[in-house]
Design a protein around this motif. Structure first.
Motif, PDB file in Angstrom:
ATOM      1  N   ALA A  83      29.829  53.221  22.806  1.00 28.03           N
ATOM      2  CA  ALA A  83      30.424  51.836  23.261  1.00 28.03           C
ATOM      3  C   ALA A  83      30.511  50.781  22.551  1.00 28.03           C
ATOM      4  O   ALA A  83      29.381  50.398  21.850  1.00 28.03           O
ATOM      5  CB  ALA A  83      29.974  51.571  24.631  1.00 28.03           C
ATOM      6  N   THR A  87      31.861  46.012  25.484  1.00 29.94           N
ATOM      7  CA  THR A  87      31.933  46.741  26.632  1.00 29.94           C
ATOM      8  C   THR A  87      30.688  46.878  27.412  1.00 29.94           C
ATOM      9  O   THR A  87      30.410  46.922  28.676  1.00 29.94           O
ATOM     10  CB  THR A  87      32.533  48.164  26.357  1.00 29.94           C
ATOM     11  OG1 THR A  87      33.654  48.050  25.629  1.00 29.94           O
ATOM     12  CG2 THR A  87      32.607  49.041  27.472  1.00 29.94           C
ATOM     13  N   THR A  88      29.644  47.050  26.530  1.00 31.43           N
ATOM     14  CA  THR A  88      28.161  47.156  27.283  1.00 31.43           C
ATOM     15  C   THR A  88      27.911  45.842  27.867  1.00 31.43           C
ATOM     16  O   THR A  88      27.220  46.128  28.973  1.00 31.43           O
ATOM     17  CB  THR A  88      27.246  47.496  25.990  1.00 31.43           C
ATOM     18  OG1 THR A  88      27.517  48.521  25.244  1.00 31.43           O
ATOM     19  CG2 THR A  88      25.639  47.590  26.559  1.00 31.43           C
ATOM     20  N   GLN A  91      29.687  45.654  30.976  1.00 28.71           N
ATOM     21  CA  GLN A  91      29.172  46.653  32.138  1.00 28.71           C
ATOM     22  C   GLN A  91      27.753  45.997  32.524  1.00 28.71           C
ATOM     23  O   GLN A  91      27.513  46.441  34.070  1.00 28.71           O
ATOM     24  CB  GLN A  91      28.831  48.040  31.564  1.00 28.71           C
ATOM     25  CG  GLN A  91      30.215  48.915  31.198  1.00 28.71           C
ATOM     26  CD  GLN A  91      30.047  50.161  30.384  1.00 28.71           C
ATOM     27  OE1 GLN A  91      28.747  50.322  29.797  1.00 28.71           O
ATOM     28  NE2 GLN A  91      30.800  50.973  30.321  1.00 28.71           N
TER      29      GLN A  91
END
Length: 152
Positions: A83, A87-88, A91
């Motif tokens: 990823a 994105t990480t 999240q």
């Protein structure tokens, strides 16, 4: 996977060996070294062959537990590598918000339950609890607990 419970041992040497194995497994997990029966034998003094681990059900389950934890951790790392960083981060932020929300709900529920228990105590105490729970299947256990606490 749940970590296996330590069984009673006949002597202190076996108990000490179990602790050494657990420490070695924890160290291998933190260093991300491959966890195998042979690797554990190399890491722990007092073990001469992998069968010393595989023949004992607790030790075998302990190694399997750490292997499963290691596989899960490696899976997380591989997913994060695939990823993008944005994105990480997104999240992780979403998970942190969810944790904060759940902690807030737990605090509210704890406060409301405490208030309810205090209110029932003021309205009649254990007798009120007995009337409230008399239709539930767990009532015999509750009755026994409440009657012994009232008698004391």
């Amino acid at each position: 996977m749940i970590k296996p419970a330590k069984p009673p041992r006949r002597n202190n040497q076996s108990t000490l060996l179990d602790e050494c194995i657990a420490q070695a497994l924890e160290s291998m997990l933190e260093q991300d070294a491959d966890i195998t029966h042979r690797a554990v034998v190399r890491a722990v003094d007092g073990l001469s062959a992998p069968s010393s681990i595989t023949r004992d059900s607790y030790r075998r389950c302990l190694v399997e537990h750490y292997q499963a934890v290691q596989a899960e951790r490696r899976g997380w790392v591989n997913r994060i590598k695939k990823a993008s960083q944005e994105t990480t981060i997104a999240q992780l932020a979403a998970k942190n918000r969810r944790i904060e929300e759940l902690e807030r709900k737990v605090a509210i529920l704890t406060a409301s339950h405490k208030a309810m228990i205090l209110a029932v105590g003021e309205m009649g105490g254990v007798a009120a609890w007995r009337r409230f729970f008399e239709s539930y299947a767990l009532m015999p256990e509750l009755m026994e607990l409440s009657s012994t606490s009232v008698e004391k």
